[in-house]
Structures are given as structure tokens and as C-alpha cells.
Motif scaffolding. Sequence first.
Motif, PDB file in Angstrom:
ATOM      1  N   ASP A  28     -24.451 -42.551 -43.047  1.00  0.00           N
ATOM      2  CA  ASP A  28     -25.458 -42.427 -41.996  1.00  0.00           C
ATOM      3  C   ASP A  28     -26.217 -43.744 -41.814  1.00  0.00           C
ATOM      4  OD1 ASP A  28     -24.672 -39.838 -41.525  1.00  0.00           O
ATOM      5  OD2 ASP A  28     -26.149 -38.972 -42.888  1.00  0.00           O
ATOM      6  N   VAL A  52     -27.361 -38.869 -38.129  1.00  0.00           N
ATOM      7  CA  VAL A  52     -26.610 -37.731 -38.661  1.00  0.00           C
ATOM      8  C   VAL A  52     -25.108 -37.909 -38.457  1.00  0.00           C
ATOM      9  CG1 VAL A  52     -26.233 -35.240 -38.516  1.00  0.00           C
ATOM     10  CG2 VAL A  52     -28.550 -36.147 -38.388  1.00  0.00           C
ATOM     11  N   ASN A  53     -24.688 -38.134 -37.222  1.00  0.00           N
ATOM     12  CA  ASN A  53     -23.273 -38.374 -36.946  1.00  0.00           C
ATOM     13  C   ASN A  53     -23.103 -39.597 -36.062  1.00  0.00           C
ATOM     14  OD1 ASN A  53     -21.784 -36.299 -38.318  1.00  0.00           O
ATOM     15  ND2 ASN A  53     -22.644 -34.831 -36.875  1.00  0.00           N
ATOM     16  N   ASP A  83     -25.295 -40.929 -31.496  1.00  0.00           N
ATOM     17  CA  ASP A  83     -25.272 -40.008 -32.631  1.00  0.00           C
ATOM     18  C   ASP A  83     -24.973 -38.636 -32.040  1.00  0.00           C
ATOM     19  OD1 ASP A  83     -25.887 -38.206 -34.705  1.00  0.00           O
ATOM     20  OD2 ASP A  83     -27.390 -39.585 -35.540  1.00  0.00           O
ATOM     21  N   ASN A 139     -24.915 -35.772 -33.436  1.00  0.00           N
ATOM     22  CA  ASN A 139     -25.542 -34.667 -34.160  1.00  0.00           C
ATOM     23  C   ASN A 139     -25.819 -33.507 -33.205  1.00  0.00           C
ATOM     24  OD1 ASN A 139     -27.192 -33.025 -35.717  1.00  0.00           O
ATOM     25  ND2 ASN A 139     -29.006 -34.315 -35.388  1.00  0.00           N
TER      26      ASN A 139
END
Lengths: 185, 291
Positions: free
Chosen positions: B111, B132-133, B150, B152
Amino acid sequence: DATRGTSGDCQPCPCPSGATCAVVLTTREVVCTNCPTGTTGKRCELCDDGFFGDPLGQSGPVRACRACKCSDNIDPNAAVGNCNRETGECLKCIYNTDGFFCDRCKEGFYGNALATNPADKCKPCSCSLAGTVGRQTSCSQVTGQCQCLPNVAERDCSTCQPGFFNLQSGNGCERCNCNPIGSTN
Amino acid sequence: PRPDVHPVAPGTHLLFAQSGKIEQVPLDGYNIKKEEAKPLLHIPDRVVIAVAYDCVEKKVYWTDITGPAISRASLSGGDVSHVVTTDLQSPEGIAVDHVARLLFWTDSMRDTVEVSKLDGSQRQVLFDTDLVNPRAIVTNPAYGRLYWADWNRDGPKIEMSNMDGTERVVLVKDDLGLPNGLTFDPDNQQLCWADAGKTPLASVRDSQGGVYGSSPQAEEADRRRDPVPVRALISFGRNLYYTDWRREAVVAVDRQSEKETEEFLPQKRSRLYGITATSTQCPQAYNYCSD
């Protein structure tokens, strides 16, 4: 090498049927170029991204490459590297899940990781800091019960039991000790 | 030169990752010369995710999540070498600033958003919070800026900062689903993204380095269409080229008409990942990181 004029000039590709191969000139290494679906590698010995197994049985029995099995708690399209290509261990669990198969809630969350509706899966414990033993943030995986200090109530340890007060002390709640004659309850 | 590396001929090519290899296909104007597609690089034991191009040294950089590693090779003759091999878990996005000679990448398990010189030296973590992603990352060399997405699910966003990590701001967070691909068009100073979960292709314009926002008309029009299954995209001239995970194809879209103009199905049918273009010119620019 088809130009040497011997019977061994052309050899079959050391690849599963259907795959083609090529020779890397400098190293004379043979590389498979069109491995069957789900497999990859110089000899099609590995599983492709999104699959797991051991297609040539290099470290045990042959296990054909299968799609990652992660309890519907991965994103098969948006995410990459969803599982270990050999063991199948899930690596990119979503919806706050965790575990080898994304089959349980991650630390700090509770509920049923296997529920069909994402909203019903894993919810945050949200334990009350003042009411929880050691200011823990984790709770029971199933019920979501946080570990409450003495005389503290509710799943998230956010209130005192009836007849008790002073949650904010951080040591649990104290008895009210109200005079029964002068109190309404 | 290594024989498993096919040199890229002069002219613009698309480079895209397909599991254990990077494929190249020339462009004739904006048309994909499908019959001339061939592998640039075979790395059969690796899963290549993102690719980026350095127009100065004519090298391709890529992330692979199996090593995991960040590596590079020249378009003329191989020179395959690892750039970063330590402290990586899932390096998924990569971007080059050809002006300041910097490499940026995202790691969706650490992350982080990280930076190093193009040879991997002077590595630093730019960001390790509120991620997060993180996946797609692109540079705007002329303004010394960095954009990343991201995806997420609980809070998808597209962020921006200066290349030194200062002035981090969230550019877009409303009406996002799975912001998957990002590309920056230097001609129009426009950031485009692909949202695989919600609206299709959308964009914001970088107006003199300050004011940002998404276009309401575009969003209104986009809401009526299906999400596009995009893994990565690259802006080139008037077109966008993206890798489509449903069709396992490279798809060309005319940005003006928003119409699909071409589809290229590689011979091998398997997942496609990152995509970039090797343009013949290198945009002239200067930024504060190049000092």
C-alpha cells in the motif's frame, strides 16, 4: 536445427499437446510459446495469473490449473495476483475478509465472510475504546462481541450495565449506589 | 542482443503485457498493424502487469508480481535487467518521468507509492497512508506531477501530488467504481481514466496546475452506458487504446467521437494487462525535479 541433415534435426516440442515452441538461439533453450489455457512457463509448468495448481506435478501429484478459489471474496478482473499460483492461497481478499480462502473476517471485523451479499459479510467491530479490555479493536468473529470491562454492556462495550455509571474511567463502570428511598429507579 | 528480443522498428508501437511476455504491435497512423504483432520479450515464468516507456533512452520498464520485480529492457536490443527486486510485494503500476529521469510505482500489498532513479537507486516511499488498492499511476512531466488511482471498493479515488510528495490531494472521489486505468495526454494536459466498475472513460483537465474537476456533461452521458472492462489504457494522439479483459483484446477508441474504431485480438488468448505507446518524439519539458 533443420539444416544439419541428421535424423535428430527436428524434435517434438517438449510441451503439452497443442502448444508450440521456439528455440532461443544464444542459449539453445526451448521455450513453449502457446501453453494451454491457464498455464504458462517455459514448459507450461506454471499456472497463469488467476489460476493455481501444479500442471506437470513438479512438487507432488499433478494438479491441473484451476481458477483461484477465494469464496467470491476477490475481484477476479480488477485485481491481479489473486492467489498463489501453486498453493492457491488467496492473496487479495476484499470485503474485509481474510484467510487462506478469504473465508473469515479480517482482524477488527465480524460477521459471515461467506454471506452472498457483500453488505452482509464483514462489519467493523467498532469496540468502544473506553469500555473494552486493553482498548482492543478486535471482537468475536461470529457475534461481534467486544471484550467488555467489568459492568460494561452492549456488543461494542459502549454503555454501562443498568445501575452502573462512569464508562469513561477506562476501568469499567461503577455502581450508582443510589439511595433506594430517594430514587425513582 | 538477445534473440528472444525482437527490436522495435522506428515509428510508434503499442506495447502490452500478456502474462509472461510483452507484445509489440506497430501503429500505422492510428491503425493497429495487427499482422505485424510479435513478442518483444518472453519471460514465461513471470506475470507482467504494468509497462511504461522512457522515450529518452528508448527503454521499456515493467512490473512483475511473481518476482516480484521491476525490470527494464531496451527496444533496440535487449539489455534486460532488474531495477528493483527488494521490498516489493505486489508492484502493479509503473510510470516514468522522462524529464527528471525518475521511476514511480504503486504496490497494492505494501500500500505504497514509491519513487527511485531509473536505475533503482535513491529509492523512497512517497506515500504509505490512505492507500488500499493503488494500481494505475502516471506522470505529468511538464508540471512535475503524479496521478494515481486506488480502486478500494469502500472509497475509490484518484489522487495527485507533486513528484516530491508534496501537495497530495484527492482529485476525484465521487461517482467512481473501480478506477482501473489512468493515462495522461500531454497535448491537452488531460488526465483520462477508465472505470471498470461504473462509468466508462472519463477525464479531467489539468488547467495550469491548479483547478480540477470532472465534467458534469461527460458524467451524465456516461451514466447511461455499461462499464467498460478495462485493465489499462494509453492515450495516443486522438485515440485511446485499452486492454479489455472480457474480450482479451486491445481496443482503440476515438476520443472525439467516443466510438470504438478497432479491435485487436492477439493470437494467444489469455489475459492482457498494461499497455503503453512508444512514440517517436519525446515531449520537450522541464520540471523542478530535473535540477
